[in-house]
Scaffold this motif. Structure first.
Motif, PDB file in Angstrom:
ATOM      1  N   PRO A  47      38.568  32.002  41.140  1.00  0.00           N
ATOM      2  CA  PRO A  47      38.099  33.363  41.444  1.00  0.00           C
ATOM      3  C   PRO A  47      38.157  34.284  40.228  1.00  0.00           C
ATOM      4  CG  PRO A  47      40.317  33.077  42.233  1.00  0.00           C
ATOM      5  CD  PRO A  47      39.902  31.756  41.648  1.00  0.00           C
ATOM      6  N   GLU A  49      35.952  36.430  38.920  1.00  0.00           N
ATOM      7  CA  GLU A  49      35.491  37.816  39.093  1.00  0.00           C
ATOM      8  C   GLU A  49      36.480  38.645  39.899  1.00  0.00           C
ATOM      9  OE1 GLU A  49      32.960  39.282  37.606  1.00  0.00           O
ATOM     10  OE2 GLU A  49      32.633  37.420  36.543  1.00  0.00           O
ATOM     11  N   GLU A  50      37.093  38.048  40.923  1.00  0.00           N
ATOM     12  CA  GLU A  50      38.061  38.794  41.730  1.00  0.00           C
ATOM     13  C   GLU A  50      39.272  39.183  40.877  1.00  0.00           C
ATOM     14  OE1 GLU A  50      36.719  35.933  42.728  1.00  0.00           O
ATOM     15  OE2 GLU A  50      35.611  36.423  44.541  1.00  0.00           O
ATOM     16  N   ASP A  53      38.219  41.986  38.468  1.00  0.00           N
ATOM     17  CA  ASP A  53      38.113  43.274  39.153  1.00  0.00           C
ATOM     18  C   ASP A  53      39.492  43.876  39.403  1.00  0.00           C
ATOM     19  OD1 ASP A  53      35.389  43.003  39.183  1.00  0.00           O
ATOM     20  OD2 ASP A  53      35.278  42.342  41.278  1.00  0.00           O
ATOM     21  N   GLU A  86      42.483  44.444  48.376  1.00  0.00           N
ATOM     22  CA  GLU A  86      42.313  43.042  47.974  1.00  0.00           C
ATOM     23  C   GLU A  86      42.455  42.104  49.172  1.00  0.00           C
ATOM     24  OE1 GLU A  86      41.478  41.513  45.105  1.00  0.00           O
ATOM     25  OE2 GLU A  86      41.050  43.460  44.246  1.00  0.00           O
ATOM     26  N   GLU A  87      43.332  42.442  50.100  1.00  0.00           N
ATOM     27  CA  GLU A  87      43.471  41.609  51.295  1.00  0.00           C
ATOM     28  C   GLU A  87      42.199  41.641  52.125  1.00  0.00           C
ATOM     29  OE1 GLU A  87      48.253  42.134  52.086  1.00  0.00           O
ATOM     30  OE2 GLU A  87      46.838  42.679  53.637  1.00  0.00           O
ATOM     31  N   ARG A  89      38.990  42.676  51.132  1.00  0.00           N
ATOM     32  CA  ARG A  89      37.779  42.248  50.420  1.00  0.00           C
ATOM     33  C   ARG A  89      37.790  40.773  50.061  1.00  0.00           C
ATOM     34  NH1 ARG A  89      36.843  46.980  45.971  1.00  0.00           N
ATOM     35  NH2 ARG A  89      36.175  48.595  47.404  1.00  0.00           N
ATOM     36  N   ASN A  90      38.910  40.277  49.525  1.00  0.00           N
ATOM     37  CA  ASN A  90      38.927  38.926  48.959  1.00  0.00           C
ATOM     38  C   ASN A  90      39.885  37.971  49.659  1.00  0.00           C
ATOM     39  OD1 ASN A  90      37.150  39.789  46.932  1.00  0.00           O
ATOM     40  ND2 ASN A  90      38.851  40.584  45.730  1.00  0.00           N
ATOM     41  N   ASN A  91      40.523  38.409  50.732  1.00  0.00           N
ATOM     42  CA  ASN A  91      41.532  37.582  51.398  1.00  0.00           C
ATOM     43  C   ASN A  91      42.561  37.069  50.406  1.00  0.00           C
ATOM     44  OD1 ASN A  91      40.408  37.851  53.949  1.00  0.00           O
ATOM     45  ND2 ASN A  91      39.011  36.136  53.605  1.00  0.00           N
ATOM     46  N   ALA A  92      42.994  37.941  49.532  1.00  0.00           N
ATOM     47  CA  ALA A  92      43.942  37.555  48.495  1.00  0.00           C
ATOM     48  C   ALA A  92      45.180  38.440  48.567  1.00  0.00           C
ATOM     49  CB  ALA A  92      43.302  37.693  47.116  1.00  0.00           C
ATOM     50  N   ASN A 117      45.043  33.612  46.324  1.00  0.00           N
ATOM     51  CA  ASN A 117      44.079  33.584  47.429  1.00  0.00           C
ATOM     52  C   ASN A 117      44.237  32.343  48.289  1.00  0.00           C
ATOM     53  OD1 ASN A 117      42.983  31.616  45.840  1.00  0.00           O
ATOM     54  ND2 ASN A 117      40.960  32.517  45.695  1.00  0.00           N
TER      55      ASN A 117
END
Length: 128
Positions: A47, A49-50, A53, A86-87, A89-92, A117
């Motif tokens: 990941p 890009e995540e 960001d 982050e949780e 948007r990205n499940n991270a 993630n």
């Protein structure tokens, strides 16, 4: 008495050795394709890009000074907002901490990043 023909046995033996060599080469070529595919999938699943960001957002806060509250400690409200975003948007699961550190006579903001993630775990320490 019957005469033995040794030349035919060598021909059969050489044919068997060539067949084994072709089988071995086919096995190596087949495995190399699988290894290349697995490596490419691993690169695509990272990941990048995540993580960029997330670190860029925290770096912007550190550069602007908004990461600190009025009393000089880290602003927990902003930190909790970033963790929740982050949780969603990205499940991270992310976390960061910022503290002022003095290195070689200069004051830096030591920032520790954590990103997870479920597949990729990324930790980094950066001095701004």
């Amino acid at each position: 008495m019957e005469k033995l023909d040794n030349e035919a046995q060598w021909i059969v033996l050489m044919g068997f050795m060539v067949a084994v060599a072709f089988f071995f080469l086919a096995l190596v070529i087949n495995q190399s394709t699988l290894v290349g595919q697995t490596t490419a999938e691993g690169v695509l699943e990272f990941p990048k890009e995540e993580i960029r960001d997330f670190t860029a957002e925290v770096a912007t806060l550190v550069d602007s000074g908004d990461v600190y509250a009025a009393d000089g400690t880290m602003d927990e409200e902003i930190r909790n907002d970033i963790v929740r975003l982050e949780e969603v948007r990205n499940n991270a699961i992310v976390d960061y901490s910022v503290e002022k550190t003095e290195l070689s006579g200069k004051t830096y903001n030591k920032t520790v990043f954590h990103f997870n993630n479920g597949v990729t775990v990324y930790d980094a320490t950066v001095y701004y």
